[in-house]
Scaffold this active site. Structure first.
Site, short mmCIF file in Angstrom:
data_model
loop_
_atom_site.label_atom_id
_atom_site.label_comp_id
_atom_site.label_asym_id
_atom_site.label_seq_id
_atom_site.Cartn_x
_atom_site.Cartn_y
_atom_site.Cartn_z
N ARG A 49 0.83 -1.27 -0.40
CA ARG A 49 0.18 -0.04 0.02
C ARG A 49 0.61 0.82 0.47
O ARG A 49 0.38 2.31 -0.84
CB ARG A 49 -1.06 0.34 1.25
CG ARG A 49 -1.88 -1.23 1.34
CD ARG A 49 -2.78 -1.34 2.08
NE ARG A 49 -1.32 -1.56 3.33
CZ ARG A 49 -1.66 -2.12 4.46
NH1 ARG A 49 -3.57 -2.46 5.14
NH2 ARG A 49 -0.94 -3.18 4.97
N SER B 148 -7.72 -4.92 7.17
CA SER B 148 -7.63 -5.65 8.08
C SER B 148 -8.49 -4.77 9.45
O SER B 148 -9.93 -4.48 10.11
CB SER B 148 -7.63 -7.06 8.49
OG SER B 148 -7.67 -7.35 6.98
#
Ligand code: PNS
Length: 190
Positions: free
Chosen positions: A102, A140
């Site tokens: 990311r 998450s």
């Protein structure tokens, strides 16, 4: 022609490992893109000693299977394992580990794991996919935090996962209207 971790020629099998607690739209994006490139993709719910689970590994596997089936990804299978990732890679004859990156904040950790895995199993490569810009912020743990604290996570996870999280947070009570309402659970239907 591909020479994988075990040597020899074979279909290009890659493993996408992770905690997937739960799987997010960001994970799915990486899995979908890997599925378009490699012959076979195994999504592996692997053990991360540093993390305590929200969903159990069997729950995570089941959720991922549903999402993968809904997305129609025929060359993607889902599995779980509690041992060393490189042992699994060797067992299934995969040629590489696929992970999403990311931001710079991911890099150090992923780089360390990649080098360790390469040291343990020199034939094992790690391939990083740059995350799609729309999923840059997604993880998450963010999904769990926002859900637990009453934020709307409907756009962060696939629809069936969203339902599972809602059930987990309300203990399934919203189904008989005896427990938390959607408003109280903080999760809002799409
Ligand atoms: O989604 P995560 O928690 O960042 O994924 C980390 C994971 C599960 C891929 C990593 O902890 C792992 O590979 N676990 C399997 C056990 C292992 O081989 N650990 C050493 C990694 S260098």
């Amino acid at each position: 022609m591909n020479r994988g971790a075990n040597g020899g020629n074979r279909m290009k099998t890659v493993v996408c490992p992770g905690s997937f607690d739960p799987i997010t739209n960001g994970h799915m994006d990486i899995i979908q893109r890997a599925s378009g490139i490699f012959d076979r993709v195994i999504v592996l719910v692997a053990a991360n000693q540093e993390k305590r689970g929200f969903f159990t590994p069997p729950e995570r596997v089941e959720m991922i299977r549903r999402v993968v089936a809904e997305a129609g990804l025929q060359n993607v299978t889902v599995d779980s394992d509690e041992g060393l990732l490189v042992n699994y890679i060797q067992r299934v004859g995969a040629c590489a580990i696929v992970k999403g990156l990311r931001a710079v904040s991911d890099f150090e950790y992923e780089f360390q794991m990649s080098l360790t895995n390469h040291k343990l199993l020199p034939a094992c490569e790690t391939i990083f996919f740059t995350t799609s810009a729309r999923n840059m912020y997604l993880s998450s743990s963010i999904v769990r935090q926002v859900g637990k604290l009453g934020g709307d996570i409907a756009e962060f996870v696939p629809a069936c996962v969203y339902q599972q999280i809602r059930q987990k947070l309300t203990g399934g009570k919203e189904q008989n209207e005896g427990g938390l309402t959607d408003e109280k659970s903080g999760i809002h239907p799409q």
